[in-house]
Design an enzyme around this catalytic site. Structure first.
Site, short mmCIF file in Angstrom:
data_model
loop_
_atom_site.label_atom_id
_atom_site.label_comp_id
_atom_site.label_asym_id
_atom_site.label_seq_id
_atom_site.Cartn_x
_atom_site.Cartn_y
_atom_site.Cartn_z
N ASP A 232 0.83 -1.21 0.00
CA ASP A 232 0.00 0.00 0.00
C ASP A 232 0.86 1.26 0.00
O ASP A 232 1.96 1.28 0.54
CB ASP A 232 -0.92 -0.03 1.23
CG ASP A 232 -2.05 0.99 1.11
OD1 ASP A 232 -2.41 1.37 -0.02
OD2 ASP A 232 -2.58 1.41 2.16
N HIS B 3 2.37 3.88 -8.93
CA HIS B 3 2.18 2.45 -9.22
C HIS B 3 3.36 1.90 -10.01
O HIS B 3 3.84 0.80 -9.78
CB HIS B 3 0.89 2.22 -10.00
CG HIS B 3 -0.35 2.50 -9.20
ND1 HIS B 3 -0.58 1.92 -7.97
CD2 HIS B 3 -1.43 3.30 -9.43
CE1 HIS B 3 -1.75 2.35 -7.49
NE2 HIS B 3 -2.27 3.20 -8.36
N LEU C 172 10.54 -20.71 -5.66
CA LEU C 172 9.63 -19.80 -4.95
C LEU C 172 8.25 -19.91 -5.58
O LEU C 172 8.14 -19.93 -6.81
CB LEU C 172 10.13 -18.35 -5.08
CG LEU C 172 9.19 -17.26 -4.58
CD1 LEU C 172 9.13 -17.24 -3.06
CD2 LEU C 172 9.62 -15.87 -5.08
C1 IPE Z 1 -5.35 -2.74 -0.33
O1 IPE Z 1 -5.04 -1.40 -0.46
C2 IPE Z 1 -5.35 -3.40 -1.67
C3 IPE Z 1 -4.06 -3.59 -2.29
C4 IPE Z 1 -2.90 -3.26 -1.82
C5 IPE Z 1 -4.13 -4.23 -3.58
P1 IPE Z 1 -6.17 -0.28 -0.57
O2 IPE Z 1 -5.46 1.00 -0.65
O3 IPE Z 1 -7.09 -0.62 -1.68
O4 IPE Z 1 -6.93 -0.45 0.80
P2 IPE Z 1 -7.94 0.55 1.51
O5 IPE Z 1 -9.09 0.76 0.58
O6 IPE Z 1 -7.21 1.82 1.79
O7 IPE Z 1 -8.31 -0.14 2.77
C1 IPE Z 2 -1.72 0.16 -3.31
O1 IPE Z 2 -1.41 1.51 -3.34
C2 IPE Z 2 -1.71 -0.44 -4.67
C3 IPE Z 2 -3.03 -0.85 -5.16
C4 IPE Z 2 -4.16 -0.80 -4.53
C5 IPE Z 2 -3.04 -1.34 -6.52
P1 IPE Z 2 -2.58 2.58 -3.35
O2 IPE Z 2 -2.93 2.88 -4.76
O3 IPE Z 2 -3.71 2.14 -2.51
O4 IPE Z 2 -1.85 3.82 -2.70
P2 IPE Z 2 -2.49 4.84 -1.68
O5 IPE Z 2 -2.92 4.04 -0.49
O6 IPE Z 2 -3.65 5.49 -2.36
O7 IPE Z 2 -1.37 5.77 -1.37
MG MG Z 3 -4.13 2.41 -0.51
#
Ligand code: IPE
Ligand code: IPE
Ligand code: MG
Length: 225
Positions: A12, A29, A123
């Site tokens: 995240d 990303h 792995l």
């Molecule tokens: C969780 O992250 C999903 C992934 C890392 C793929 P999110 O950013 O989507 O989670 P929430 O919505 O903040 O809980």
């Molecule tokens: C997690 O990073 C990656 C995916 C959910 C694909 P986020 O896109 O949720 O990044 P933040 O949490 O908005 O910074």
């Molecule tokens: Mg996020």
């Protein structure tokens, strides 16, 4: 000392990293994918046999279309450009989640990548794509019911995407957020959880190694004393 067999990661913080450093969530990303590559290598170096990465949740469809499209394009280019390298390094790819919602060409690539790497033993790289733990558990219970099998822990285990895979020893969540976001709710019931303040693109091999070393010192009780 326990050595971890299985590490699961909620990657995240890409979006916030992107806004801060490049004024674009999507570039976050892209940067996050570099961390993925480094952490896969580091997982092998640390002799960990299973790595599960949460890449797209069932809830992530609520994001703007252009961000979803960017994520799908990143996934597609990863599959096109990196599968041979994964294969040469003995990595087997397994997808968990409902990929039927993805465009046909990505479904095709995912299936062929899994087939191609099927014999590899170094792995098991498990990618959670359109994954949601609640729907995984509901589907397992539905299958058990139609097959008229008794419901217990081991039968539920057998109908989850993660059948045959040991539960994660370690869960890491980067991005300074302390929640599970519908990830492996059943499988994480006894995992050691590490919440990391850094955003995923900044997470490095040293952070990873520190967590592994901390894990090794933890006394895991599983209810005993
Ligand atoms: C969780 O992250 C999903 C992934 C890392 C793929 P999110 O950013 O989507 O989670 P929430 O919505 O903040 O809980
Ligand atoms: C997690 O990073 C990656 C995916 C959910 C694909 P986020 O896109 O949720 O990044 P933040 O949490 O908005 O910074
Ligand atoms: Mg996020």
């Amino acid at each position: 000392m326990n050595s971890p067999k299985h590490v699961a990661i909620i990657m995240d913080g890409n979006g916030r990293w992107g806004i801060t450093n490049k004024k674009s969530r999507n570039l976050g990303h892209k940067e996050g994918l570099k961390t993925v590559e480094r952490i896969i290598k580091s997982t092998i170096k640390n002799n960990i046999k299973y790595l599960t990465l949460y890449a797209f949740s069932t809830e992530n469809w609520k994001r703007p279309y252009f961000e979803i499209k960017f994520l799908l394009n990143l996934l597609e280019s990863f599959l096109n450009e990196k599968i041979d390298e994964l294969n040469e390094n003995g990595i087997k790819l397994k997808i968990i989640g409902d990929i039927k919602k993805f465009p046909n060409k990505i479904q095709f690539r995912l299936k062929s990548a899994q087939r191609k790497t099927d014999k590899n033993k170094k792995l098991l790289l498990i990618l959670a794509l359109n994954y949601g733990s609640k729907s995984e558990i509901i589907n397992a219970i539905k299958s058990i019911k139609t097959k008229k099998i008794i419901i217990n822990e081991s039968t539920v285990d057998r109908f989850l995407y993660t059948k045959g895979i040991p539960n994660p020893d370690i869960l890491i969540r980067t991005g300074n957020t302390n929640r599970l976001s519908n990830f492996l709710l059943w499988q994480l019931s006894y995992s050691e959880i590490f919440f990391v303040k850094k955003m995923w693109p900044d997470f490095n091999e040293r952070d990873y190694k520190n967590i592994i070393e901390k894990f090794k010192k933890i006394k895991r009780n599983f209810g005993k004393i």
